[in-house]
Design an enzyme around this catalytic site. Structure first.
Site, PDB file in Angstrom:
ATOM      1  N   ASP B  22     -42.426 118.463-136.961  1.00 33.65           N
ATOM      2  CA  ASP B  22     -43.053 118.079-135.704  1.00 33.65           C
ATOM      3  C   ASP B  22     -44.500 118.595-135.698  1.00 33.65           C
ATOM      4  O   ASP B  22     -44.733 119.802-135.749  1.00 33.65           O
ATOM      5  CB  ASP B  22     -42.252 118.707-134.556  1.00 33.65           C
ATOM      6  N   ASP B 116     -45.842 111.508-134.586  1.00 33.06           N
ATOM      7  CA  ASP B 116     -46.031 112.879-135.037  1.00 33.06           C
ATOM      8  C   ASP B 116     -44.757 113.656-135.318  1.00 33.06           C
ATOM      9  O   ASP B 116     -44.812 114.865-135.451  1.00 33.06           O
ATOM     10  CB  ASP B 116     -46.879 113.638-134.009  1.00 33.06           C
ATOM     11  N   GLU B 117     -43.618 112.993-135.407  1.00 28.74           N
ATOM     12  CA  GLU B 117     -42.429 113.739-135.791  1.00 28.74           C
ATOM     13  C   GLU B 117     -41.469 112.861-136.574  1.00 28.74           C
ATOM     14  O   GLU B 117     -41.427 111.644-136.396  1.00 28.74           O
ATOM     15  CB  GLU B 117     -41.720 114.353-134.577  1.00 28.74           C
TER      16      GLU B 117
END
Lengths: 366, 415
Positions: B22, B116-117
C-alpha cells in the site's frame, strides 16, 4: 445469361454496389450481387438488408438474357485487376458463372436469383430534388458528427428534415452537433423528419457527384435516392431524434472571430501533446487573443497563441480538440465565429455567409 | 523502517504467502516528489471547491487531525497552513503503472485494488525471493527506485484480509509480517473498525453490542453473531479468526464492478427481471460513486434455469448513475429476447474512469438525476443501507434481504 462489357464501363458501378455488401453476412446470398441482363442493359444490386444499392448500366451487348447472383467481392476484385482496356464476357452455365477476358478465365459459384432479398422501398410520400453536389455537401457538412454504435440508436444516423422551402441535415453524438441547410422547395406541408442510418449516409455520399439532380423520396420506413443510374434505398431508423433546435445556443454572450486556417493549425499542433485518451485542450480567451494549451500524463505541454477579435470578459474553457478540428475541417470560409457563454455551456461555431449551417460543441471539464 | 519482529523463520510452514503493498499517502507523496517546494509541508490533495473532500493528506498534515474523505472546508479549518493541491490523476496513473510493473516482477498473481495498492500472491516463491521479510524489503527498494523516491508499506500474512490489516499497521515505509499461527493473537487487540465491511454505522452497532476489539468478535458465539448481525456477523466471525478464503485475483486493476445475484427463485416475468436489473444498477452505481469512479460500459449477465449463461455488453457515455446503467441494461435485455426463466440476473460496469478525470459534457444530459442519486447516497450513508429505497421494492424479499455492506462481495473474484 450471357453478356459482354468493357472493364471500364462496369468498374465504378461494380465497386459502388459492392461497397454495400458487408464483409460478414447473416445469409450466404448477401455476399453476392444480383445481376440481371435484359433489354440491352445490365442491372446490379447489392444489399445488407438495411441498405440496397441498384445500378443500371446501358448499352451492354446482351447475348442471352437472364439473372443470377455472383460473389460480390471476388467479382469486384477480379474486375479491378484486369487490364484497363479489357473486354469482359460474363456468362452463367448451370450453377457457375464464368468470367472471361483475353487469356484469363474465372469460374465463380452462384446462388439462385430468387433467393436474393430485396429491400421493399414502397412509394415515397415526400419528394425533393437537389443537385448531387449540393446533396453531397449537405451530408459532408454534418456526417462526421453522427454517433457510432451508440445505445441511443437514433443517434447512429443523420436527421433529414424537409420543409416547403428547405432541406436540413442534422447529426449529433450527444457531445457535439452539426446542422446544415440547403434552400429547396418541395410540396410538403409543415415539416417531415426522418433518420437515415449511418451506413445509408456513407454509401449515399459515395454516389453523389456532379450537377445532375438527385431525387430523394421519403416514405414511412424507407428513403430512396435516385441519382443518375443509381437507386439507393435505405431503411430509416425508427426513433425520435432529439430536439436539435433546443441545444443550439441562441444567447452566447462572448463572440470570438478568428482566421479558420490559423486556428485549425494551432489546434492540430496543440493536439499532439494532448492526452491521447481524452484529447482535452484548454482555451483561454482574453482581449484580442486565444491561447490553446494542452498537456499529457508525461507532463509535456503545448501552448499556441492565436490573434482573434474579442473584447469581452476573459474565459477559460476546455474542449475535446478533435471536435473543434472536425468543425474547422468542414467549414469553408476564411473566418470563423465562435460564440461562448461560460465554462459549462456549449460553443456555437458558425461560418459567416453560410446560412443555416451551425456547429455546437459541448465543453470538457478538465 | 519498522519491522515487526516475530518468529517467521519457518517459511516453508506458510501455506500461502499473501503480500499487501500500500503506497504511503500516494497522491500527496507524488505531489511532493514532483514539486520539491512541497516537501516537508502539510500537503492536502483535493478539489478546489470547499464542497469536496480531501483525497489524500501528507504525513506532515496528519498531526493536525486531517485525513482522506474529510470535507475540504473542515480540513482548511484544522490545518490552516496546509497547501491544497488539485489532483492530477493522469500523473498518478502513470506512476501507478510503473509500480504495478514492479509488482508483476515478483508474482504472476497480482491483484491491483486501486492505483496505489495491490495484493501479491507470493506462495511458493521462497526459493526465488527468500522469506517474507526479504520479499517485503525488496518490494520497498524496487518501488522506491522505479518511482524516483516513493515509499510503500507492506503487510505479509497467509490471507488477504490479514495482509491488508498488516500493511496499515505501521506506516509509512513499514513492514509487518504476521505468520499464520500468530494471526488470532495479533488481530485480537485491534479495533473492530479493522473488520472488512464494517462501516461507521456497523461499527456503532458493534460497539453497542459490546464488541470493541476484534478479539471480542472472535470469542463470540457464531450463532449469536448471526442472530445479531445476520450474514455479516458470520463473515466478521470468520475474519476475526483470520479465516479468509479469497484468492488473489489475477487482474491488472479493478476494471469492472458488477452485481450478480443468484435469485431465491427463478424469474421469467420481464418486469421482474428488470426489477433485478434496477436493483443491481442501484448497487453498482452507489459503489462507483463511493469509489469516485464512472463507467463507460455496461454488461448484463443472465443465467437460465438450465445453466446456460448469456452476457451482452455495450458502451455508454461515462456515468455513475443507476438510471443510465439501467436504461442500457434494459436495451441489452430487450435485444437478447430470451424468455428465461433465469436463475441469475446481473449487471456489471466496465471501462472505469476516475470521476475527476476529464469529463466531456453532454448536450442532452440532465443534472436532476445526478442530484437525486447523490441525495440517496447521503441518506443511506447517514441512516444505514436500505433506509431509502424504491417504493416498488418495499416488501420484496428477493431484493431487500441483501443489505449487508461487504466490500469486494460483488467484484469478480477471478479473471
Amino acid at each position: 445469361m450471357k453478356f459482354t462489357i468493357s472493364r471500364e464501363a462496369l468498374l465504378r458501378p461494380l465497386q459502388l454496389v459492392t461497397g454495400v455488401v458487408e464483409r460478414r453476412q447473416t445469409l450466404p446470398v448477401l455476399a453476392n450481387l444480383l445481376v440481371v441482363a435484359r433489354n440491352g442493359a445490365l442491372e446490379l444490386t447489392g444489399t445488407d438488408l438495411e441498405v440496397e444499392l441498384k445500378v443500371t448500366v446501358g448499352s451492354v451487348d446482351v447475348e442471352q438474357e437472364g439473372e443470377a447472383t455472383i460473389p460480390a467481392r471476388k467479382l469486384a476484385d477480379i474486375w479491378r485487376s484486369l487490364p484497363d482496356d479489357a473486354e469482359v464476357k460474363v456468362s452463367v452455365e448451370g450453377d457457375r458463372s464464368i468470367v472471361r477476358s483475353g487469356r484469363s478465365r474465372f469460374t465463380l459459384s452462384t446462388l439462385p436469383a430468387g433467393d436474393f432479398p430485396r429491400v421493399e422501398g414502397g412509394a415515397g410520400d415526400t419528394e425533393f430534388h437537389l443537385t448531387q453536389d449540393n446533396l453531397h455537401k449537405l451530408i459532408a457538412q454534418v456526417s462526421f458528427a453522427m454517433a457510432q454504435q451508440d445505445v441511443r440508436y437514433f443517434l447512429n444516423g443523420m436527421l433529414l428534415e424537409v420543409t416547403p422551402d428547405h432541406v436540413r441535415a442534422v447529426a449529433t453524438d450527444g457531445h457535439r452537433l452539426a446542422m446544415a441547410t440547403q434552400p429547396c422547395s418541395s410540396a410538403v406541408s409543415g415539416r417531415v423528419q426522418a433518420i437515415v442510418p449511418r451506413k445509408g449516409v456513407t454509401e449515399l455520399s459515395r454516389l453523389l457527384e456532379g450537377e445532375d439532380d438527385a431525387t430523394v423520396m421519403l416514405g414511412k420506413n424507407h428513403v430512396s435516392v435516385r441519382c443518375g443510374d443509381y437507386v439507393l434505398t435505405s431503411k430509416l431508423v425508427d426513433g425520435q431524434f432529439p430536439d436539435y433546435e433546443k441545444v443550439v445556443p441562441r444567447d452566447t454572450n462572448r463572440s470570438v472571430v478568428g482566421d479558420r486556417t490559423t486556428l485549425k493549425q494551432a489546434f492540430l499542433r496543440a493536439s499532439i501533446l494532448s492526452n491521447e485518451k481524452y484529447r482535452g485542450v484548454r482555451l483561454s480567451i482574453e482581449s484580442e487573443q486565444l491561447t490553446v494549451r494542452a498537456n499529457n500524463p508525461d507532463q509535456e505541454e503545448a501552448e499556441e497563441t492565436v490573434p482573434v477579435t474579442f473584447d469581452g470578459e476573459p474565459l477559460e474553457i476546455g474542449f475535446n480538440v478533435s471536435y473543434l478540428q472536425d468543425v474547422l475541417n468542414v467549414i469553408e470560409s476564411a473566418e470563423v465565429h465562435i460564440g461562448l457563454s461560460d465554462t459549462n455551456n456549449s460553443a456555437l461555431i458558425e461560418s459567416p455567409g453560410q446560412e443555416g449551417v451551425a456547429y455546437v460543441v459541448m465543453p470538457m471539464r478538465l | 523502517m519498522h519491522v515487526k519482529t516475530a518468529d517467521h523463520t519457518a517459511d516453508s510452514a506458510w501455506s500461502r504467502v499473501i503480500v499487501h503493498a500500500d503506497m504511503d499517502a500516494f497522491y500527496a507523496s507524488v505531489e511532493q516528489l514532483d514539486n520539491p517546494e512541497l516537501r516537508g509541508k502539510p500537503v492536502l490533495v483535493g478539489p478546489r471547491s470547499d464542497r469536496g473532500v480531501v483525497l489524500t493528506a501528507s504525513y506532515e498534515a496528519r498531526p493536525f487531525g486531517v485525513g482522506s474523505a474529510m470535507p475540504v472546508a473542515v480540513a482548511r479549518r484544522r490545518c490552516p497552513d496546509g497547501v491544497f493541491v488539485p489532483p492530477r490523476f493522469e500523473r498518478y496513473k502513470a506512476l501507478s503503472q510503473r509500480i504495478m510493473a514492479v509488482f508483476a516482477d515478483f508474482s504472476p498473481r497480482v491483484e491491483a485494488i486501486s492505483l496505489d495498492e495491490a495484493f501479491l500472491d507470493m506462495s511458493g516463491a521462497h526459493a526465488i525471493f527468500g522469506g517474507p521479510e526479504r520479499i517485503a524489503r525488496e518490494i520497498q527498494r524496487r518501488v522506491f527506485e522505479a518511482t524516483g523516491g516513493l515509499t510503500v508499506s507492506v503487510g505479509v500474512s497467509a490471507t488477504k484480509y490479514v495482509a491488508k490489516v498488516a500493511s496499515g499497521y505501521r506506516k509509512p515505509n513499514g513492514i509487518t509480517i504476521v505468520p499464520a499461527h500468530e494471526v488470532r493473537s495479533w488481530l485480537a487487540p485491534q479495533d473492530v473498525s479493522r473488520l472488512w465491511g464494517a462501516g461507521p454505522v456497523t461499527q456503532e452497532k458493534l460497539h453497542g453490542l459490546g464488541y470493541h476489539c476484534i478479539g471480542d468478535v472472535a470469542a463470540a458465539d457464531e450463532a449469536l453473531l448471526r442472530r445479531q448481525l445476520g450474514a455479516m456477523g458470520v463473515q466478521f466471525h470468520d475474519l476475526a479468526q483470520g479465516r479468509d478464503p479469497r484468492r488473489v485475483a489475477r487482474r491488472r486493476s479493478a476494471q469492472s464492478l458488477s452485481s450478480d445475484r443468484t435469485l431465491a427463485s427463478d424469474v421469467r416475468d420481464p418486469a421482474e427481471v428488470r426489477r433485478h436489473l434496477q436493483r443491481a444498477a442501484d448497487r453498482v452505481a452507489k459503489r462507483l460513486r463511493s469509489k469516485g469512479l464512472r463507467a463507460g460500459g455496461v454488461r448484463i449477465k443472465l443465467k437460465t434455469a438450465a445453466f446456460q449463461q448469456f452476457t451482452r455488453q455495450c458502451a455508454i457515455a461515462p456515468s455513475d448513475l443507476a438510471a443510465d446503467f439501467y436504461a442500457a441494461a434494459c436495451r441489452l435485455y430487450d435485444a437478447l429476447g430470451h424468455p428465461g426463466p433465469f436463475r441469475l440476473v446481473g449487471l456489471g460496469t466496465f471501462d472505469l474512469l476516475r470521476a475527476e478525470a476529464p469529463r466531456q459534457l453532454g448536450l442532452f444530459e440532465s443534472a436532476r438525476q445526478s442530484n437525486l442519486e447523490g441525495v440517496l447516497d447521503a441518506v443511506n450513508a447517514r441512516f444505514g443501507d436500505g433506509a431509502m429505497h424504491r417504493a416498488r421494492d418495499t416488501g420484496s424479499q428477493t431484493i431487500l434481504d441483501h443489505n449487508v455492506n461487504l466490500d469486494f462481495v460483488d467484484e469478480d473474484e477471478d479473471g
